[in-house]
Design a protein around this motif. Structure first.
Motif, short mmCIF file in Angstrom:
data_model
loop_
_atom_site.label_atom_id
_atom_site.label_comp_id
_atom_site.label_asym_id
_atom_site.label_seq_id
_atom_site.Cartn_x
_atom_site.Cartn_y
_atom_site.Cartn_z
N ILE A 34 38.61 97.54 42.93
CA ILE A 34 38.78 95.92 42.68
C ILE A 34 38.66 95.34 44.18
CG2 ILE A 34 40.17 93.91 42.44
CD1 ILE A 34 41.72 95.66 40.21
N GLU A 35 38.91 95.94 45.23
CA GLU A 35 38.66 95.16 46.34
C GLU A 35 37.20 95.63 46.75
OE1 GLU A 35 40.84 93.51 48.38
OE2 GLU A 35 42.31 93.89 46.65
N ALA A 36 36.71 96.75 46.57
CA ALA A 36 35.28 96.71 46.60
C ALA A 36 34.45 95.83 45.98
CB ALA A 36 34.96 98.29 46.56
N LEU A 37 34.75 95.70 44.85
CA LEU A 37 34.11 94.74 43.99
C LEU A 37 34.13 93.34 44.66
CD1 LEU A 37 32.28 93.83 41.41
CD2 LEU A 37 34.51 93.61 40.09
N LYS A 38 35.26 92.83 45.17
CA LYS A 38 35.45 91.51 45.64
C LYS A 38 34.52 91.46 46.83
CE LYS A 38 40.53 90.77 44.53
NZ LYS A 38 41.85 90.91 45.16
N GLU A 39 34.32 92.23 47.59
CA GLU A 39 33.31 92.31 48.76
C GLU A 39 31.70 91.95 48.05
OE1 GLU A 39 33.36 95.71 51.02
OE2 GLU A 39 35.39 95.64 51.48
N PHE A 40 31.49 92.63 47.15
CA PHE A 40 30.00 92.27 46.24
C PHE A 40 30.16 90.55 46.04
CE2 PHE A 40 29.64 96.62 46.40
CZ PHE A 40 28.62 96.99 46.83
N CYS A 41 31.36 90.47 45.27
CA CYS A 41 31.44 89.04 44.98
C CYS A 41 31.56 88.15 46.19
CB CYS A 41 32.87 88.59 44.19
SG CYS A 41 33.01 89.51 42.69
N ALA A 42 31.85 88.33 47.17
CA ALA A 42 31.79 87.34 48.32
C ALA A 42 30.32 87.33 49.08
CB ALA A 42 32.97 88.08 49.38
N GLU A 43 29.81 88.37 48.90
CA GLU A 43 28.29 88.36 49.33
C GLU A 43 27.39 87.46 48.62
OE1 GLU A 43 27.20 92.22 49.76
OE2 GLU A 43 28.33 92.79 51.21
N ALA A 44 27.78 87.57 47.11
CA ALA A 44 26.99 86.74 46.20
C ALA A 44 27.68 85.43 45.93
CB ALA A 44 27.12 87.44 44.95
N GLU A 45 28.69 84.96 46.62
CA GLU A 45 29.36 83.63 46.55
C GLU A 45 29.62 83.27 45.21
OE1 GLU A 45 26.84 80.79 48.37
OE2 GLU A 45 27.17 81.57 50.27
N ILE A 46 30.24 84.50 44.51
CA ILE A 46 30.81 84.29 43.32
C ILE A 46 32.30 84.44 43.14
CG2 ILE A 46 30.90 85.30 40.72
CD1 ILE A 46 27.64 85.65 41.21
N GLU A 47 33.08 83.74 42.57
CA GLU A 47 34.53 84.06 42.50
C GLU A 47 34.72 85.34 41.64
OE1 GLU A 47 38.75 81.79 41.07
OE2 GLU A 47 36.73 80.92 41.05
#
Length: 529
Positions: free
Chosen positions: A279-292
């Motif tokens: 989940i923490e790894a996925l959150k990084e990809f979400c932050a890069e894509a500026e998606i919550e």
């Protein structure tokens, strides 16, 4: 020899539960008046003599404060059941209330259970039976639930009260040794007989299992509906679960899409379910894509409102999910193939757009006060919508946009294949709805006027009346009274009133309650139709 003294024994304790033994076997204490005395002389006679004393009589006569405490304990017991709390929790709560508010308040687990079982439940059943005695027609509902190693069968009744509306109440609750049609019918018939309801039953409602209705065609005699009709000698109306039918319709149609949506949803949910690192790894990809970031949602075949939210959650995070899974080693093959396919997002958007219509239909018909007429009309409306989509080969805007985008990116997308697949989806789902609801629609269409969406016409009411007389629910000599009442109804249910109701989206139940309260002359009106 000296006379033998009497002592306080088990029999006396059972007969006088408020008398407790104190210091010696012959000494007792009255909990009501807090008096200590001896039963050594004549045992029960000493207790009876004490009961005649003025002090005990005054203590046994409840004061207004005592009644207030008793009412508070009753309210607390009701609150415990209403909020689904355990009786055990009241061991602590009772002491807390006692110390903070009233020392006389005592409502721990034992007393709470006694109040619920002996007062609240008994009163509720008696009131329900009184309401049923005043009702002319009722629908019975039944379904099995597993509770450990037991099969629990709630017996639910549904009826209309002119000045209150639709009532849905549990009349009986028992466990049975199985769920065969014979066991279910014997149970239903026993409850109906014990409560004098055999003449008032007009419909049976249950899930769409073969044991209840004998399949989609409702053939054969080895099912609950057929056996109830035979045993009661009445042409009962059989009503299946509309929400279940709608859910199965989209599920059946979605099986024809080039996408295993169930496996994708379940796999994504289980992949992140309890894995903090992922989940923490996925959150990084979400932050890069500026998606919550949002937590993945699960899906179950028996949770009819789970599909649309689960698809919506995936689509909101589609780009971060795609980048994450294509970047990790040992990516599950199912998810790797899914995210590498350029058309996957397209089919997810298509299914999500369609699931929204089915989702809203289920939300509308799952209310407990909704009538079978409303359910039949809602399903017909959904079916007509699907037929129109099929005729016009409808594709949602997001799907058409993605087709153009894929073509611009050089993907070999077959637009005609997408249209054919979408058309087949509409056809399959509408045919499923037609197959499973044609019998219900046929039985309900003569009652369609009763939803009061338009001013009722006598020709429609008369058709309903003829059927009810033919089935024995209304005396043939009552038709003149029904017509007289119909004329009174027309004085109130005018075009203006219908427009007002429709504008405010008033439920059918509320329209009938309002109409039954008062007629234009100011007299109470109770419909017999």
């Amino acid at each position: 020899m000296p006379k033998r003294k009497c002592s306080f024994n088990v029999n006396l304790q059972a007969k006088y539960p408020f008398i407790k033994q104190s210091n010696t076997p012959s000494d007792v204490r009255c909990e009501k008046c807090r008096t200590e005395f001896s039963v050594s002389h004549s045992g029960a006679g000493d207790i009876e003599q004490h009961l005649k004393s003025e002090k005990h009589k005054n203590a046994d006569r409840p004061s207004s404060k005592d009644l207030d405490v008793a009412a508070a304990e009753g309210v607390w017991a009701y609150h415990t059941v209403q909020e689904n709390h355990s009786f055990r929790s009241n061991d602590c709560a009772s002491k807390l209330i006692q110390s903070c508010f009233n020392q006389k308040f005592t409502c721990a687990r034992t007393k709470t259970e006694a109040i619920v079982v002996n007062v609240l439940a008994r009163t509720a059943i008696e009131e329900l039976k009184d309401d049923l005695n005043r009702s002319n027609c009722i629908t019975i509902l039944n379904g099995a639930s597993n509770h450990g190693n037991k099969k629990i069968f709630p017996f639910v009744v549904r009826f209309f009260q002119p000045y209150e509306g639709v009532q849905v109440k549990i009349l009986d609750l028992q466990d049975q040794p199985g769920e065969t049609s014979d066991i279910i019918v014997n149970y239903l018939q026993k409850v109906l007989t014990d409560n004098n309801l055999t003449e008032k039953v007009v419909a049976f409602c249950g899930d769409n299992a073969n044991v209840n209705f004998g399949g989609v065609a409702r053939r054969g005699t080895n099912n609950v509906l057929a056996k109830l009709r035979s045993s009661l000698k009445k042409p009962l109306i059989g009503i299946g679960c509309g929400a279940h039918i709608i859910h199965n319709a989209i599920k059946s149609a979605a099986d024809g899409l080039p996408l295993d949506y169930e496996s994708i949803i379940v796999k994504l949910y289980s992949f992140f379910y309890i894995y903090t690192v992922r989940i923490e790894a996925l959150k990084e990809f979400c932050a890069e894509a500026e998606i919550e970031h949002h937590q993945m949602l699960g899906y179950s075949k028996t949770r009819w409102l789970a599909l649309m939210p689960a698809l919506e959650r995936i689509l909101k995070m589609y780009q971060p999910l795609k980048e994450y899974f294509l970047s990790i080693d040992k990516c599950p093959k199912l998810l790797k193939d899914f995210f590498e396919d350029p058309t996957s997002e397209l089919w997810l958007y298509f299914l999500h757009a369609q699931s929204a219509s089915f989702h809203q239909a289920v939300l509308k018909i799952e209310g407990q006060t909704l009538s079978a007429i409303d359910v039949a009309k809602e399903i017909n409306q959904l079916k007509e919508n699907l037929i129109q989509k099929q005729t016009n080969q409808f594709l949602p805007f997001t799907v058409r946009t993605l087709i153009v985008k894929l073509k611009d990116n050089g993907s070999n997308i077959d637009e005609d294949f997408v249209k054919r697949t979408a058309t087949e989806f509409y056809k399959t789902s509408s045919e499923y709805l037609e197959e499973w609801t044609c019998i219900l629609t046929k039985e309900m269409e003569i009652f369609f006027w009763a939803d009061l969406r338009t001013v009722p016409a006598w020709v429609d009411v008369q058709k309903t009346l003829d059927i009810l007389i033919e089935k024995g629910y209304i005396d043939s000599n009552k038709d003149t009274e029904v017509f007289d009442e119909f004329t009174l109804i027309l004085n109130y249910v005018t075009s203006q009133k219908i427009s007002e109701w429709n504008h405010l989206k008033v439920h059918t139940e509320t329209r009938w309650v309002e109409m039954c309260d008062l007629d234009p002359r100011g007299n109470f009106l109770e419909s017999k139709v």
